[in-house]
Design a protein around this motif. Structure first.
Motif, mmCIF file in Angstrom:
data_model
loop_
_atom_site.group_PDB
_atom_site.id
_atom_site.type_symbol
_atom_site.label_atom_id
_atom_site.label_comp_id
_atom_site.label_asym_id
_atom_site.label_seq_id
_atom_site.Cartn_x
_atom_site.Cartn_y
_atom_site.Cartn_z
ATOM 1 N N GLY A 7 26.471 56.504 47.279
ATOM 2 C CA GLY A 7 26.150 55.143 47.706
ATOM 3 C C GLY A 7 27.026 54.719 48.872
ATOM 4 N N ARG A 32 20.587 59.854 50.982
ATOM 5 C CA ARG A 32 19.331 60.612 51.004
ATOM 6 C C ARG A 32 18.840 60.846 52.427
ATOM 7 N NH1 ARG A 32 16.252 56.154 47.800
ATOM 8 N NH2 ARG A 32 17.797 55.050 49.065
ATOM 9 N N SER A 76 19.577 50.349 43.881
ATOM 10 C CA SER A 76 18.370 50.219 44.705
ATOM 11 C C SER A 76 17.848 48.814 44.442
ATOM 12 C CB SER A 76 17.343 51.279 44.326
ATOM 13 O OG SER A 76 16.236 51.164 45.191
ATOM 14 N N ILE A 77 18.473 47.872 45.120
ATOM 15 C CA ILE A 77 18.204 46.461 44.871
ATOM 16 C C ILE A 77 17.450 45.909 46.078
ATOM 17 C CG2 ILE A 77 19.266 44.194 44.484
ATOM 18 C CD1 ILE A 77 21.552 45.639 43.064
HETATM 19 N N1 LIG Z 1 26.933 42.503 42.468
HETATM 20 C C1 LIG Z 1 26.025 42.182 43.387
HETATM 21 O O1 LIG Z 1 25.801 41.002 43.707
HETATM 22 C C2 LIG Z 1 25.266 43.269 44.111
HETATM 23 C C3 LIG Z 1 25.522 44.616 43.889
HETATM 24 C C4 LIG Z 1 24.833 45.571 44.634
HETATM 25 C C5 LIG Z 1 23.894 45.169 45.565
HETATM 26 N N2 LIG Z 1 23.671 43.840 45.739
HETATM 27 C C6 LIG Z 1 22.692 43.355 46.747
HETATM 28 O O2 LIG Z 1 21.574 44.209 46.806
HETATM 29 C C7 LIG Z 1 21.087 44.291 48.129
HETATM 30 C C8 LIG Z 1 20.914 45.757 48.529
HETATM 31 O O3 LIG Z 1 22.145 46.448 48.393
HETATM 32 P P1 LIG Z 1 22.576 47.644 49.354
HETATM 33 O O4 LIG Z 1 22.562 47.171 50.749
HETATM 34 O O5 LIG Z 1 23.825 48.217 48.832
HETATM 35 O O6 LIG Z 1 21.366 48.693 49.287
HETATM 36 P P2 LIG Z 1 20.720 49.559 48.141
HETATM 37 O O7 LIG Z 1 19.338 49.812 48.581
HETATM 38 O O8 LIG Z 1 20.901 48.927 46.817
HETATM 39 O O9 LIG Z 1 21.493 51.001 48.255
HETATM 40 C C9 LIG Z 1 22.808 51.176 47.854
HETATM 41 C C10 LIG Z 1 23.233 52.626 47.998
HETATM 42 O O10 LIG Z 1 22.593 53.434 47.012
HETATM 43 C C11 LIG Z 1 22.111 54.613 47.638
HETATM 44 N N3 LIG Z 1 20.915 55.096 46.929
HETATM 45 C C12 LIG Z 1 19.903 54.357 46.450
HETATM 46 N N4 LIG Z 1 18.998 55.155 45.842
HETATM 47 C C13 LIG Z 1 19.471 56.434 45.952
HETATM 48 C C14 LIG Z 1 19.003 57.691 45.526
HETATM 49 N N5 LIG Z 1 17.851 57.834 44.854
HETATM 50 N N6 LIG Z 1 19.734 58.780 45.831
HETATM 51 C C15 LIG Z 1 20.904 58.666 46.534
HETATM 52 N N7 LIG Z 1 21.388 57.499 46.949
HETATM 53 C C16 LIG Z 1 20.688 56.397 46.666
HETATM 54 C C17 LIG Z 1 21.807 54.227 49.054
HETATM 55 O O11 LIG Z 1 21.874 55.391 49.860
HETATM 56 P P3 LIG Z 1 20.743 55.865 50.899
HETATM 57 O O12 LIG Z 1 19.700 54.798 50.973
HETATM 58 O O13 LIG Z 1 21.489 56.048 52.187
HETATM 59 O O14 LIG Z 1 20.234 57.149 50.349
HETATM 60 C C18 LIG Z 1 22.911 53.258 49.357
HETATM 61 O O15 LIG Z 1 24.057 53.942 49.797
HETATM 62 C C19 LIG Z 1 22.087 43.524 49.004
HETATM 63 O O16 LIG Z 1 21.542 42.264 49.278
HETATM 64 C C20 LIG Z 1 23.307 43.380 48.138
HETATM 65 O O17 LIG Z 1 24.018 42.173 48.377
HETATM 66 C C21 LIG Z 1 24.328 42.878 45.040
#
Ligand SMILES: NC(=O)c1ccc[n+]([C@@H]2O[C@H](COP(=O)([O-])OP(=O)(O)OC[C@H]3O[C@@H](n4cnc5c(N)ncnc54)[C@H](OP(=O)(O)O)[C@@H]3O)[C@@H](O)[C@H]2O)c1
Length: 310
Positions: A7, A32, A76-77
């Motif tokens: 991640g 990925r 994956s949010i």
């Molecule tokens: N506590 C909280 O409030 C909280 C926590 C987390 C996220 N969020 C929110 O959620 C939204 C999205 O978060 P984000 O920008 O971190 O994106 P995200 O789409 O949630 O992805 C996070 C990470 O997970 C990886 N990932 C996801 N699926 C994968 C898979 N099948 N295999 C390998 N790696 C995978 C992605 O890598 P790749 O895509 O590069 O493969 C990326 O590095 C944001 O608005 C954030 O603020 C909030």
């Protein structure tokens, strides 16, 4: 330390990478995407390509990396959370927390890595009496609303898997700051500007926030913690909905938020969406401040919103 960061390209991963490097750690970032892997390499990070749900690929990647620690920041949010379609939208996220965690932790164990850190949430506690501020010893929600049921089970599964492997679980509060949903460019920012984030009913729900940089700093500090352990990573100032939504609007120079009766809001946001605004409860960071070499640089979202979003 050699740190395998699953991640590495997400909102927390991107913030964590330079902090790990400054602290002298070597990072192997997992993604990925070939394009994002290239960007990681340009930033001086070793990159590996693997899908977190592909067990053989993850095992091979972790083994080849020879890490001292494995950090799980896989989510994956969707950039915009729609309470009406939440169950469908969180399907992959829930699989990552359940199956993805078992694969990653299994790979770490096969590679002889015992230092494991994983992202969880500080907003899945079993509701307590009004005014409760949850400590880590409190149970996770037992009978979640239907739209949160599978996600709650996935959170519990992640924590169980990590703790059984003597790892450390970091229960982050709601992120705000650059790259997150609560930012100038994020979905909350857009909704507030269009007056689409109303105060529901009396707005009595309590949220615990954390600036994304404070979450990353706590993660760095937790690399030195011994597991099994659980930490709430939240700021010092639990935020009442009827206070933080107007403060967010003010920080973004947006119009004053509307007020909407719960019965009307339920039509648009469903009962879980309404409950999050009316009856959620905050969490305490006492244990993290006591046991980790960490204290939030943004102790309150009140000033934090202004600095991060203004
Ligand atoms: N506590 C909280 O409030 C909280 C926590 C987390 C996220 N969020 C929110 O959620 C939204 C999205 O978060 P984000 O920008 O971190 O994106 P995200 O789409 O949630 O992805 C996070 C990470 O997970 C990886 N990932 C996801 N699926 C994968 C898979 N099948 N295999 C390998 N790696 C995978 C992605 O890598 P790749 O895509 O590069 O493969 C990326 O590095 C944001 O608005 C954030 O603020 C909030």
């Amino acid at each position: 330390m050699r740190v395998f960061l699953a991640g590495a390209t997400g909102v927390i991963g991107r913030c964590l990478l330079p902090m790990l490097a400054r602290a002298g750690h070597e990072v192997i970032g997992m993604t990925r995407s070939a394009e994002r892997a290239e960007r990681l390499r340009t930033a001086g990070v070793e990159a590996v390509l693997a899908d977190a749900l592909d067990e053989a690929a993850v095992r091979a990647a972790v083994l080849a990396a020879r890490p001292d620690a494995v950090v799980h920041q896989l989510t994956s949010i969707p950039p915009r959370i729609n309470p009406r379609t939440q169950a469908r939208d969180f399907e992959l996220n829930d699989r990552l927390r359940d199956e993805g965690t078992r694969i990653l932790v299994g790979a770490a164990q096969r590679a002889g890595v015992s230092r494991i850190l994983a992202q969880s949430i500080a907003f899945a506690y079993e509701p307590g009496p009004p005014g409760t501020l949850h400590g880590e010893q409190d149970p996770l929600v037992r009978e979640p609303p239907a739209s949160f049921r599978r996600s709650a089970a996935a959170v519990a599964s992640l924590e169980r898997t990590v703790l059984e492997a003597r790892g450390v679980v970091l229960r982050y509060g709601y992120f705000y700051g650059p790259g997150s949903a609560i930012s100038r460019d994020g979905s909350f920012g857009a909704d507030v500007r269009r007056r689409r984030l109303p105060i529901v009913g009396s707005g009595g729900g309590v949220w615990s926030f954390i600036h994304i940089e404070d979450a990353a700093r706590a993660t760095l500090a937790a690399l030195s913690a011994d597991g099994p352990a659980v930490y709430n990573i939240v700021d010092d100032d639990p935020a009442v909905v009827r206070e933080w939504i107007p403060a967010l609007a003010e920080a973004l120079a947006a119009p004053r938020p509307l007020r909407v009766p719960a019965a009307i809001a339920r039509l648009a946001a469903g009962s879980y969406g309404v409950a999050v605004m009316r009856s959620s409860q905050g969490a305490s960071n006492e244990r993290a401040k006591r046991e980790l070499d960490w204290t939030p640089a943004y102790p309150s979202w009140r000033a934090g919103f202004r600095t991060a979003l203004g």
